[in-house]
Every structure is written in structure tokens, then in C-alpha cells.
Design an enzyme around this catalytic site. Structure first.
Site, PDB file in Angstrom:
ATOM      1  CB  ALA A 232      -0.017   5.356 -39.049  1.00 42.59           C
TER       2      ALA A 232
ATOM      3  CB  VAL B 221       8.567   4.334 -34.312  1.00 44.33           C
ATOM      4  CG1 VAL B 221       8.247   5.570 -33.467  1.00 44.33           C
ATOM      5  CG2 VAL B 221       9.720   3.646 -33.307  1.00 44.33           C
ATOM      6  CG  ASP B 222       7.569   6.722 -39.298  1.00 43.65           C
ATOM      7  OD1 ASP B 222       7.154   7.705 -38.671  1.00 43.65           O
ATOM      8  OD2 ASP B 222       8.341   6.831 -40.105  1.00 43.65           O
ATOM      9  CB  VAL B 223       3.833   1.061 -38.422  1.00 44.65           C
ATOM     10  CG1 VAL B 223       2.868   0.194 -38.611  1.00 44.65           C
ATOM     11  CG2 VAL B 223       4.514   1.211 -39.664  1.00 44.65           C
TER      12      VAL B 223
ATOM     13  CG  ASP C  39      10.825   4.659 -37.856  1.00 41.39           C
ATOM     14  OD1 ASP C  39       9.633   4.332 -37.090  1.00 41.39           O
ATOM     15  OD2 ASP C  39      11.833   3.744 -37.638  1.00 41.39           O
TER      16      ASP C  39
END
Length: 382
Positions: free
Chosen positions: A172, A167-169, A139
Site C-alpha cells: 500500500a 506485505v499488504d501494508v 498476504d
């Protein structure tokens, strides 16, 4: 009440954050998520602390509630056979291995679709599966190279990352949207498909007006601190004891702001009469507003402006954010039982099928025996 995804089996071959966040959302919606972990060590985030919980790290627990954990070594023939049987029976498989790694072990999409044509196979990568396949997908790295850091922070300071792995969130959530769309399409075709998301594309897709501004003008956006490039005042303003956030989205709200701070004439000033005027003369406007705001504390101004219909609030912290949600009846935290720490409630509300069955994150390999026994039993016909 039957959950929305009741009966959907998810084989979770992912670890760290983007993949596990996607599968925890599916678990919240009622899917049976079976998390595959390395024997002995498990998901990397089990060791990412402090802070620690009674069982593992708070980081791990943030993205793994309501799942079952099986410890399987994909390099061991017996474990590999069990994992393959799990994939054969699953509706969804989520993985974020380096591109090509699962294919070498016999778990690529083509191999698994041959034994399970209805499988929705979701791959989460950092930079896609083509030219960026060998780039590490973290991220922080993507925030840097993807431009998010360049528009975050003070104008005269260094580029800054966002205070969470945003960015990971976002990736997802894109993964969940793709998986749910593929499950819906499967009802028509009877077939699964390969869903692909990557961190860089999710970042660029989330830039919204900043991305559109660049495409429209070919001008690179810059850091603006807490001010908005196209709206004013839409920023933090200094009061007697600190900052207040003001979000005036139209001329009427600005007129109410001006009247509340005791300067109604600002709404008729040619420099500030319309939003484009205010954007052009932002520095003069802010100076005049802050001169008035200096008379009172931020909390008092937040109360007065809110009562006047001006979107405004004090700048709080995570604790005050949770407290505000509690006061508003949003129930931001939920108990998962068995002495585990509370979890953040799923933000989606449903009128008939609410998310209700929150369970604590699993211990490493806690469900291996039960899952193995189920996989060894004959599969019941649909």
C-alpha cells in the site's frame, strides 16, 4: 486549511487490504475517495469478523475511513455506465482485480486512458501481470513463498508469519508513493500513466539488509529469533522477571551497557571490543550480560539503561504501545465521529496542512445516490 490533495478524485475499485490501505492514505491527505462496492455484499472485509463494530467489522473500518461508498454492479449496463463516468472524471483509479478481469468489463488502463488521458491508474497484484498473473495474491501466501517467513521465528522453530498483514501494508505504501510521483509528473506532462505494484516485489524490496546480505554472499538468511545477523547486542536479553530489548548500534553504547550492568571490563575484552567481535562471540557475551541482568526486573533495567544513553525497553504489547505513544504526545488515535470506533491516526505530520478531517467509514452504498446525481450533472470546466 486546504488539504494537500484537495480536489483530487480517487475511484477506489479495490477491496480487502493493500488497495484500500493505499486509498485511505490518499483520503487522509484530502482526496475525495469514492469506493466502488458490490451491491448486497460490498468489500469482502465487511464480513471478516469478529470483532464487529456497530456497522460492520473492525477489519473493514481499519482501511476505509473518510471514503464515500457507492454500490455498483459492473455487470449491469446502467451501473457500468456510472462507473465509467466516474473513471472519466477521476484523477486516480486504484484496482486489485485479477489481471485481465477489468479489461473484460471495459475498465482496463488502455480503455480508460482513451477517455481520460490524465488518469493515474494503479494496479495492485500479488505476483505481477506477466507470468504470475494467475496466482492468487494473499498476504500470508506471499509471506510464505517470498521468504519472509523463513527469516521470522526462533532458529529451532517453524517459519512464522509476521503478526500483521505486513506485505499488504508495505505494498500500500509503495502504491501511494507511485501514485503521488505520477501526480507530480502529470504537472509537467499533462498525462497520466499506469502504475503497477505487486506484493512479492514489495516484500523483496523491503528485505533491506537481509536482501543485500543474500545478494552479496549468495547465502540464504536463516531465522535468528530476536537477534540481528550483523549487530550485537541487538536483541532481547533475559532479566529477573522477563525480557528487555537492547539495541546497541555502536561500541560506545556497548561500553555504557557494560558499565550500567556492573561489568565495565566487558568493553575492553578482546572478544567484545568491537561490533564484529561481539557478533562472533555473541553466545558468550549474552551469557555474561544475562548473568548481570538477572539481578533486577526488566522495567528497572530499561529505566537505568535509557538514562545511561543505551537504547533499551521492555517488551510490551499493543496496548502498551498505544499507551507509550500517548505519553510521548504522539496522539496515536483519533475520533471519526458519529459513534464509530476510534481510528489510528495517520503517522505523517505536516507543518502547514495537517491531516484533520477524519470521517467514519461508510455504510455499504451510503453515498450511491449522491454520487450518481453528481455524475449525471454536467461537469464543470477546469
Amino acid at each position: 486549511m486546504t488539504p494537500i490533495l484537495d480536489g483530487i478524485v480517487v475511484a477506489d475499485f479495490s477491496r480487502v487490504l493493500a488497495g484500500p490501505l493505499a486509498t485511505v492514505m490518499l483520503a487522509d491527505l484530502g482526496a475525495d475517495v469514492i469506493k466502488l462496492e458490490r451491491p448486497g455484499t460490498g468489500d469482502d472485509t465487511r464480513a471478516w469478523g469478529p470483532p464487529w463494530t456497530e456497522r460492520t467489522s473492525a477489519y473493514f473500518e481499519s482501511a476505509n475511513r473518510s471514503k464515500r461508498s457507492v454500490a455498483l454492479d459492473l455487470d449491469d449496463p446502467e451501473d457500468r455506465a456510472a462507473a465509467r463516468e466516474l473513471a472519466r472524471r477521476a484523477d486516480v483509479l486504484v484496482e486489485n482485480f485479477r489481471t485481465g478481469a477489468l479489461e473484460k468489463k471495459g475498465f482496463g488502463y488502455a480503455e480508460l486512458a482513451a477517455i481520460n488521458p490524465r488518469l493515474i491508474y494503479c494496479s495492485v497484484t500479488g505476483f505481477g501481470s506477466d507470468a504470475g498473473a494467475d496466482l492468487p495474491g494473499y498476504d500470508f501466501l506471499v509471506q510464505a513463498v517470498g521468504g519472509l517467513m523463513s527469516i521470522t521465528g526462533a532458529p529451532d522453530g517453524d517459519p512464522m508469519k509476521v503478526g500483521v498483514a505486513l506485505v499488504d501494508v508495505l505494498t500500500a505504501k509503495d502504491a501511494v508513493a507511485g501514485i503521488l510521483a505520477a501526480l507530480y509528473e502529470r504537472e509537467r506532462s499533462g498525462l497520466g500513466q499506469h502504475v503497477e505494484v505487486n506484493l512479492l516485489s514489495s516484500l523483496l524490496g523491503s528485505l533491506a539488509n537481509q536482501g543485500a546480505n543474500f545478494l552479496a554472499t549468495d547465502t540464504v538468511p536463516s531465522r535468528r529469533g530476536n537477534s540481528h545477523p550483523s549487530i550485537a547486542p541487538y536483541e532481547t536479553l533475559r532479566c529477573r522477571d522477563g525480557l528487555i530489548a537492547v539495541a546497541c548500534g555502536n561500541d560506545g553504547q556497548f561500553a555504557r551497557l557494560a558499565g550500567t550492568v556492573g561489568a565495565p571490563e566487558l568493553a575492553d575484552d578482546p572478544r567484545f571490543a568491537t561490533n564484529p567481535d561481539r557478533v562472533r562471540h555473541r553466545a558468550e557475551m549474552v551469557a555474561l550480560l544475562e548473568d548481570r541482568l538477572a539481578a533486577r526486573d526488566a522495567a528497572e533495567w530499561a529505566r537505568r539503561l535509557t538514562e545511561a544513553g543505551v537504547p533499551a525497553g521492555t517488551v510490551g504489547d499493543v496496548a502498551s504501545g498505544f499507551a507509550l505513544a500517548e505519553r510521548l504526545g504522539l496522539r496515536p488515535r483519533v475520533a471519526v465521529g458519529d459513534g464509530a470506533m476510534d481510528q489510528v491516526r495517520n503517522p505523517i505530520g505536516f507543518s502547514r496542512t495537517p491531516v484533520a478531517d477524519y470521517r467514519r467509514p461508510p455504510g455499504l452504498g451510503e453515498h450511491t445516490d449522491a454520487v450518481r446525481a453528481a455524475l449525471n450533472a454536467p461537469q464543470q470546466p477546469d
